[in-house]
Scaffold this active site. Sequence first.
Site, short mmCIF file in Angstrom:
data_model
loop_
_atom_site.label_atom_id
_atom_site.label_comp_id
_atom_site.label_asym_id
_atom_site.label_seq_id
_atom_site.Cartn_x
_atom_site.Cartn_y
_atom_site.Cartn_z
N HIS A 68 4.64 13.23 -0.36
CA HIS A 68 3.41 12.72 -0.43
C HIS A 68 2.12 13.47 -0.33
CE1 HIS A 68 1.41 8.50 -0.51
NE2 HIS A 68 0.65 9.04 0.19
N SER A 104 -1.77 6.06 -3.66
CA SER A 104 -1.20 5.66 -2.38
C SER A 104 -1.62 4.13 -1.92
CB SER A 104 -1.67 6.73 -1.39
OG SER A 104 -1.08 6.66 -0.07
N ASP A 119 8.89 11.08 -0.08
CA ASP A 119 7.95 10.23 0.32
C ASP A 119 8.59 8.99 0.90
OD1 ASP A 119 5.79 8.65 0.53
OD2 ASP A 119 4.93 9.06 -1.33
#
Length: 318
Positions: free
Chosen positions: A287, A158, A257
Amino acid sequence: MKYNIDPELRPILDLLPPFDLKEPQVMRATMDAMVAPANAELDTSGLDITDHKAPGAAGDPEVPVRVYRPANAAGALPGLVYLHGGGFVFGNLESEHATCVALCRNLGIVVVSVDYRLSPETAFPGPLEDCYAALCWTHAQRDSLGIDPRRLGIMGQSAGGCLAAATALATRERSGPTLCYQFLSIPVLDDRLDTPSMITFTDTPIWHRPNAEHSWDFYLGDNYQRGADNVPALAAPAREQNLAGLPPTCITVMEFDPLRDEALIYGQRLLAAGVSTEIHCYPGTYHGSSMVVDAALSKRGVADMFTALARGLCVDPQ
């Protein structure tokens, strides 16, 4: 349900606390509370785990790092600098403890987890310089850590994926330690927020466009404005024009996502620049959906990760 999320990944959505980046302190406390019970029960047998401080960049504080090494391992092993996620706002050594234990144990490698400074208290370039300093420390301490410098890679998840990609750019530009591999897991890469997935996914689970906006605003701070022409590539790697010479790469993305398309575009650009690149897009995921560890898609993603890292770091067959 608006999104065709895999059935195994749906039940947890009703149990998760709100993920709202507008209040960093609340997010940090929430994540710490989620992680602590699991870490307390984590089996770390067979591993040597030690905490260290890497020298920071000039004028910056020391960078806490945690080193994981298989106990009684002989010889120099592959090394992996690991950068946690958390939207640049939350996350620490504890939040990725279980992941680092799994990487060390399953691959038989040395993992160096980095506790970079968080935003908004520390905006770009502070967190990036922490990550680069940790990479330099890892390389400098390769003998004491038992790391083969020819098999040193970097991985981020991320926001950590953004920092991993940026650290790879930085070490290329600064003629720093050579990386043999980069693994970018559901990475943040582009502050412009103009891809189809980022425009469309305004209410997806855990991560969505509003969170992305807050995240970039915190990370860029007062020096840069999200989407402005002067945002540097070391802040947002998608802005880098020349991707040649970067290490072989694996990129993972989730279908629902908002970060999906910027990662796919980055992977395609790496390929066009002659960088060997592997891209995995998992259907029906969102996500952070890998926290549902028993789901078939999550297990597949973990298996793919181990396979890619073993190949990229030239892990000796067990």
